[in-house]
Design a protein around this motif. Structure first.
Motif, PDB file in Angstrom:
ATOM      1  N   GLU A  45       0.818  -1.367   0.132  1.00  0.00           N
ATOM      2  CA  GLU A  45      -0.054  -0.003   0.055  1.00  0.00           C
ATOM      3  C   GLU A  45       0.866   1.224   0.029  1.00  0.00           C
ATOM      4  O   GLU A  45       0.510   2.256  -0.416  1.00  0.00           O
ATOM      5  CB  GLU A  45      -0.922   0.144   1.230  1.00  0.00           C
ATOM      6  CG  GLU A  45      -2.055  -1.010   1.052  1.00  0.00           C
ATOM      7  CD  GLU A  45      -3.042  -1.209   2.094  1.00  0.00           C
ATOM      8  OE1 GLU A  45      -3.131  -0.513   2.819  1.00  0.00           O
ATOM      9  OE2 GLU A  45      -3.855  -2.138   1.888  1.00  0.00           O
ATOM     10  N   GLU A  49       0.955   4.357  -3.034  1.00  0.00           N
ATOM     11  CA  GLU A  49       0.910   5.793  -2.637  1.00  0.00           C
ATOM     12  C   GLU A  49       2.199   6.435  -3.397  1.00  0.00           C
ATOM     13  O   GLU A  49       1.816   7.314  -4.171  1.00  0.00           O
ATOM     14  CB  GLU A  49       1.010   6.253  -1.115  1.00  0.00           C
ATOM     15  CG  GLU A  49      -0.149   5.848  -0.288  1.00  0.00           C
ATOM     16  CD  GLU A  49      -1.528   6.483  -0.804  1.00  0.00           C
ATOM     17  OE1 GLU A  49      -1.664   7.363  -1.032  1.00  0.00           O
ATOM     18  OE2 GLU A  49      -2.496   5.533  -0.938  1.00  0.00           O
ATOM     19  N   THR A  52       0.769   6.692  -6.926  1.00  0.00           N
ATOM     20  CA  THR A  52      -0.051   7.988  -7.220  1.00  0.00           C
ATOM     21  C   THR A  52       0.862   9.143  -7.247  1.00  0.00           C
ATOM     22  O   THR A  52       0.744   9.797  -8.091  1.00  0.00           O
ATOM     23  CB  THR A  52      -0.841   7.967  -5.831  1.00  0.00           C
ATOM     24  OG1 THR A  52      -1.773   6.795  -6.053  1.00  0.00           O
ATOM     25  CG2 THR A  52      -1.753   9.205  -6.057  1.00  0.00           C
ATOM     26  N   VAL A  78      -0.457  12.633  -1.637  1.00  0.00           N
ATOM     27  CA  VAL A  78      -0.362  11.330  -1.116  1.00  0.00           C
ATOM     28  C   VAL A  78      -0.148  11.582   0.418  1.00  0.00           C
ATOM     29  O   VAL A  78       0.044  10.553   1.162  1.00  0.00           O
ATOM     30  CB  VAL A  78       0.706  10.415  -1.547  1.00  0.00           C
ATOM     31  CG1 VAL A  78       0.243  10.165  -3.044  1.00  0.00           C
ATOM     32  CG2 VAL A  78       1.998  10.991  -1.524  1.00  0.00           C
ATOM     33  N   ASN A  81      -2.851   9.926   2.948  1.00  0.00           N
ATOM     34  CA  ASN A  81      -2.826   8.517   2.959  1.00  0.00           C
ATOM     35  C   ASN A  81      -1.438   7.650   3.276  1.00  0.00           C
ATOM     36  O   ASN A  81      -1.328   6.860   3.875  1.00  0.00           O
ATOM     37  CB  ASN A  81      -3.181   8.104   1.837  1.00  0.00           C
ATOM     38  CG  ASN A  81      -4.780   8.438   1.272  1.00  0.00           C
ATOM     39  OD1 ASN A  81      -5.390   8.421   2.325  1.00  0.00           O
ATOM     40  ND2 ASN A  81      -5.293   8.506   0.186  1.00  0.00           N
ATOM     41  N   LEU A  82      -0.295   8.423   2.603  1.00  0.00           N
ATOM     42  CA  LEU A  82       0.940   7.721   2.832  1.00  0.00           C
ATOM     43  C   LEU A  82       1.141   7.713   4.491  1.00  0.00           C
ATOM     44  O   LEU A  82       1.916   6.478   4.934  1.00  0.00           O
ATOM     45  CB  LEU A  82       2.141   8.624   2.199  1.00  0.00           C
ATOM     46  CG  LEU A  82       3.426   8.002   2.145  1.00  0.00           C
ATOM     47  CD1 LEU A  82       3.573   6.532   1.795  1.00  0.00           C
ATOM     48  CD2 LEU A  82       4.330   8.915   1.568  1.00  0.00           C
ATOM     49  N   GLU A  85      -0.301   4.656   5.599  1.00  0.00           N
ATOM     50  CA  GLU A  85      -0.023   3.505   5.233  1.00  0.00           C
ATOM     51  C   GLU A  85       1.471   2.910   6.188  1.00  0.00           C
ATOM     52  O   GLU A  85       1.873   1.869   6.367  1.00  0.00           O
ATOM     53  CB  GLU A  85       0.306   3.276   3.704  1.00  0.00           C
ATOM     54  CG  GLU A  85      -0.833   3.396   2.908  1.00  0.00           C
ATOM     55  CD  GLU A  85      -1.919   2.686   3.452  1.00  0.00           C
ATOM     56  OE1 GLU A  85      -1.912   1.547   4.161  1.00  0.00           O
ATOM     57  OE2 GLU A  85      -3.127   2.998   2.825  1.00  0.00           O
TER      58      GLU A  85
END
Ligand SMILES: [Mg+2]
Length: 125
Positions: A45, A49, A52, A78, A81-82, A85
């Protein structure tokens, strides 16, 4: 970091996670393989990222934007979200460290010393 590992363990207990028969070889084996699977999924995941980030950056570079400016926009895309993760990865690493009674901070310092012994520091130019 020891404090964080203890808090993570308390969180696990509060949430009712990791309820398995610790006296069973098979249940320990299943636990370790399951956590390893979850960790590698979270690492993937992180790669998503990055994908992206590069798609967002290169779209702008192709449109003529400065590369560094485009990279900064990609990083912004990102950012939230990064972080999630990376936290997921760290959580599963904590879980494995707690299972084996490692103090991750101590392990990290030992790794620093091992690397320093293996290779000289690079000189700044
Ligand atoms: Mg995740």
């Amino acid at each position: 970091m020891k404090h964080l590992q203890k808090e993570y363990q308390a969180f696990q207990e509060e949430m009712g996670f990791d309820r398995y028969n610790k006296d069973s070889y098979q249940e320990n084996k299943t636990f370790l393989l399951y956590i390893h699977m979850l960790l590698t999924t979270e690492v993937a995941e992180v790669a998503e990222e990055f994908r992206t980030l590069f798609i967002e950056s290169e779209k702008r570079i192709c449109a003529g934007m400065d590369e560094v400016e485009a990279l900064e926009i990609g990083k912004d895309k990102v950012q939230e979200n990064l972080g999630k993760e990376l936290a997921d990865c760290f959580a599963y690493i904590c879980k494995l460290a707690n299972y084996f009674d490692y103090d991750l901070e101590n392990e990290l310092y030992k790794k620093f010393a091992e690397i320093k012994e293996r290779q000289p520091a690079r000189q700044n130019t």
